[in-house]
Design a protein around this motif. Structure first.
Motif, PDB file in Angstrom:
ATOM      1  N   LYS A 165       0.605  -1.513  -0.543  1.00 37.94           N
ATOM      2  CA  LYS A 165       0.119  -0.189  -0.117  1.00 37.94           C
ATOM      3  C   LYS A 165       0.939   1.099  -0.688  1.00 37.94           C
ATOM      4  O   LYS A 165       1.797   1.354   0.864  1.00 37.94           O
ATOM      5  CB  LYS A 165      -0.884   0.056   1.446  1.00 37.94           C
ATOM      6  N   ASP A 166       0.734   2.275  -0.798  1.00 36.33           N
ATOM      7  CA  ASP A 166       1.293   3.921  -1.610  1.00 36.33           C
ATOM      8  C   ASP A 166       2.077   3.926  -2.128  1.00 36.33           C
ATOM      9  O   ASP A 166       3.091   4.474  -1.871  1.00 36.33           O
ATOM     10  CB  ASP A 166       1.374   4.031   0.454  1.00 36.33           C
ATOM     11  N   VAL A 167       2.820   1.681  -2.285  1.00 33.26           N
ATOM     12  CA  VAL A 167       3.260   2.008  -2.641  1.00 33.26           C
ATOM     13  C   VAL A 167       2.960   1.528  -4.580  1.00 33.26           C
ATOM     14  O   VAL A 167       1.921   0.788  -4.650  1.00 33.26           O
ATOM     15  CB  VAL A 167       4.453   1.296  -2.881  1.00 33.26           C
ATOM     16  N   VAL A 168       3.898   2.361  -5.643  1.00 28.23           N
ATOM     17  CA  VAL A 168       2.924   2.108  -7.567  1.00 28.23           C
ATOM     18  C   VAL A 168       3.215   0.386  -7.425  1.00 28.23           C
ATOM     19  O   VAL A 168       4.130   0.246  -7.264  1.00 28.23           O
ATOM     20  CB  VAL A 168       3.477   3.303  -8.294  1.00 28.23           C
ATOM     21  N   VAL A 169       2.467  -0.323  -7.508  1.00 30.63           N
ATOM     22  CA  VAL A 169       2.821  -1.903  -8.238  1.00 30.63           C
ATOM     23  C   VAL A 169       2.008  -1.894 -10.065  1.00 30.63           C
ATOM     24  O   VAL A 169       1.446  -1.712 -10.224  1.00 30.63           O
ATOM     25  CB  VAL A 169       1.665  -2.522  -7.676  1.00 30.63           C
ATOM     26  N   ASP A 170       3.440  -2.078 -10.512  1.00 30.19           N
ATOM     27  CA  ASP A 170       3.470  -2.188 -11.916  1.00 30.19           C
ATOM     28  C   ASP A 170       2.338  -3.355 -12.569  1.00 30.19           C
ATOM     29  O   ASP A 170       1.926  -3.940 -12.030  1.00 30.19           O
ATOM     30  CB  ASP A 170       4.806  -2.494 -12.474  1.00 30.19           C
ATOM     31  N   ARG A 171       1.631  -2.754 -13.663  1.00 33.80           N
ATOM     32  CA  ARG A 171       0.675  -3.613 -14.114  1.00 33.80           C
ATOM     33  C   ARG A 171       0.968  -4.851 -14.717  1.00 33.80           C
ATOM     34  O   ARG A 171       0.748  -6.109 -14.554  1.00 33.80           O
ATOM     35  CB  ARG A 171       0.587  -2.638 -15.426  1.00 33.80           C
ATOM     36  N   ARG A 172       2.536  -5.297 -15.474  1.00 35.91           N
ATOM     37  CA  ARG A 172       3.611  -6.207 -15.565  1.00 35.91           C
ATOM     38  C   ARG A 172       3.189  -7.138 -14.084  1.00 35.91           C
ATOM     39  O   ARG A 172       3.053  -8.281 -14.191  1.00 35.91           O
ATOM     40  CB  ARG A 172       4.613  -6.055 -16.174  1.00 35.91           C
ATOM     41  N   GLU A 173       3.801  -6.582 -13.354  1.00 33.20           N
ATOM     42  CA  GLU A 173       3.828  -7.457 -12.111  1.00 33.20           C
ATOM     43  C   GLU A 173       2.699  -7.976 -11.029  1.00 33.20           C
ATOM     44  O   GLU A 173       2.819  -9.150 -11.073  1.00 33.20           O
ATOM     45  CB  GLU A 173       4.663  -6.213 -10.632  1.00 33.20           C
ATOM     46  N   LEU A 174       1.620  -7.349 -11.467  1.00 30.44           N
ATOM     47  CA  LEU A 174       0.417  -7.447 -10.912  1.00 30.44           C
ATOM     48  C   LEU A 174      -0.093  -8.808 -12.025  1.00 30.44           C
ATOM     49  O   LEU A 174      -0.419  -9.732 -11.457  1.00 30.44           O
ATOM     50  CB  LEU A 174      -0.545  -5.850 -11.465  1.00 30.44           C
ATOM     51  N   ILE A 175       0.277  -8.593 -13.115  1.00 28.83           N
ATOM     52  CA  ILE A 175      -0.052 -10.026 -13.656  1.00 28.83           C
ATOM     53  C   ILE A 175       0.231 -11.414 -13.417  1.00 28.83           C
ATOM     54  O   ILE A 175       0.219 -12.659 -13.532  1.00 28.83           O
ATOM     55  CB  ILE A 175      -0.270  -9.592 -15.730  1.00 28.83           C
ATOM     56  N   GLU A 176       2.010 -10.993 -13.308  1.00 26.93           N
ATOM     57  CA  GLU A 176       2.465 -11.992 -13.026  1.00 26.93           C
ATOM     58  C   GLU A 176       2.076 -13.114 -11.460  1.00 26.93           C
ATOM     59  O   GLU A 176       2.149 -13.976 -11.556  1.00 26.93           O
ATOM     60  CB  GLU A 176       4.692 -11.289 -12.835  1.00 26.93           C
ATOM     61  N   ARG A 177       1.768 -11.986 -11.258  1.00 31.44           N
ATOM     62  CA  ARG A 177       1.312 -12.144  -9.561  1.00 31.44           C
ATOM     63  C   ARG A 177      -0.124 -12.794  -9.551  1.00 31.44           C
ATOM     64  O   ARG A 177      -0.630 -13.649  -8.006  1.00 31.44           O
ATOM     65  CB  ARG A 177       1.582 -11.366  -8.382  1.00 31.44           C
ATOM     66  N   VAL A 178      -0.413 -12.827 -10.606  1.00 36.64           N
ATOM     67  CA  VAL A 178      -2.256 -13.127 -10.537  1.00 36.64           C
ATOM     68  C   VAL A 178      -2.111 -14.340 -11.538  1.00 36.64           C
ATOM     69  O   VAL A 178      -2.915 -15.740 -10.986  1.00 36.64           O
ATOM     70  CB  VAL A 178      -3.269 -11.826 -11.155  1.00 36.64           C
ATOM     71  N   TYR A 179      -1.809 -14.608 -12.439  1.00 36.45           N
ATOM     72  CA  TYR A 179      -2.448 -15.189 -13.517  1.00 36.45           C
ATOM     73  C   TYR A 179      -0.858 -16.246 -13.540  1.00 36.45           C
ATOM     74  O   TYR A 179       0.274 -16.536 -12.991  1.00 36.45           O
ATOM     75  CB  TYR A 179      -2.270 -14.913 -14.857  1.00 36.45           C
ATOM     76  N   GLU A 180      -1.416 -17.486 -13.773  1.00 32.69           N
ATOM     77  CA  GLU A 180      -0.172 -18.872 -13.510  1.00 32.69           C
ATOM     78  C   GLU A 180       0.325 -19.004 -15.157  1.00 32.69           C
ATOM     79  O   GLU A 180      -0.004 -18.220 -16.398  1.00 32.69           O
ATOM     80  CB  GLU A 180      -0.954 -20.138 -13.385  1.00 32.69           C
TER      81      GLU A 180
END
Length: 220
Positions: A165-180
């Motif tokens: 929280k309060d830190v920008v999370v890169d969109r690509r990083e979110l994809i890596e952590r959400v999808y197999e």
């Protein structure tokens, strides 16, 4: 939360992976040290579960290679070896936790959540952002004191944002952590999930940082 599971026992790895996925973890499996070393050096992980007795390259050597390359994700050693020398060697190589077989998968889940939470800089398991509260140990969310119902994908995105929280999370990083890894990911899938979360917790809590990603913040 994305975990690298390194275990050469196929039945055991399937059982662990099924439990972790049921707890909303994204799981990548490696069954030998060579594949594990490569995955840990090239992919994004929140935590790894690493056996010691692996084909091709042993677990301690894999861990040393990760740490030598400044890969800092926490590593839990999961092994049938329970001797003190094995524990000492593992921790000296850079391990963060050590669990011996046989074990309860439920305990493994709790240990992994604790490792991810601490690696993100949170001493307490209770993380709050405005009306949203996340128990990082139990994996539960509340909104204004009431249970918050989320899909698995929503849980993965929101937990990632809460831990940072309060830190920008890169969109690509979110994809890596959400999808197999083998998932067919639509180009705007993260945007769809974020939109659903905004409807559930309040649009003002998730800020879009153009060209970078998203940030969870209670700042008005």
């Amino acid at each position: 939360m994305r975990v690298l599971l390194v275990e050469d026992d196929t039945d055991l790895s399937k059982r662990i992976a099924a439990t972790l996925r049921a707890e909303s973890f994204v799981v990548d499996i490696a069954q030998n040290g060579e594949d594990a070393q490569h995955a840990g050096l090239t992919e994004i992980y929140d935590v790894a579960v690493l056996d010691l007795g692996l084909p091709k390259i042993d677990g301690v050597s894999v861990l040393k290679a990760w740490r030598a390359a400044d890969r800092t994700f926490p590593v839990l050693i999961l092994t049938a070896r329970d001797g003190w020398p094995d524990k000492v060697e593992s921790f000296k190589a850079g391990a963060d936790d050590f669990l011996t077989k046989p074990f309860k998968v439920e305990e493994l889940v709790l240990r992994l959540r604790a490792l991810v939470r601490r690696s993100a800089g949170h001493a307490s398991s209770k993380i709050t952002c405005g009306p949203v509260a996340f128990d990082a140990q139990l994996g539960t969310f509340e909104l204004s004191g009431l249970p918050l119902k989320l899909t698995a994908l929503e849980w993965r995105v929101l937990s990632c944002l809460m831990l940072r929280k309060d830190v920008v999370v890169d969109r690509r990083e979110l994809i890596e952590r959400v999808y197999e890894g083998d998932a067919d990911v639509d180009s705007n899938s993260i945007e769809v999930i974020v939109a659903r979360l905004r409807r559930k917790i309040g649009a003002e809590l998730i800020e879009t940082v153009r060209g970078r990603g998203y940030m969870l913040t209670a700042a008005s």
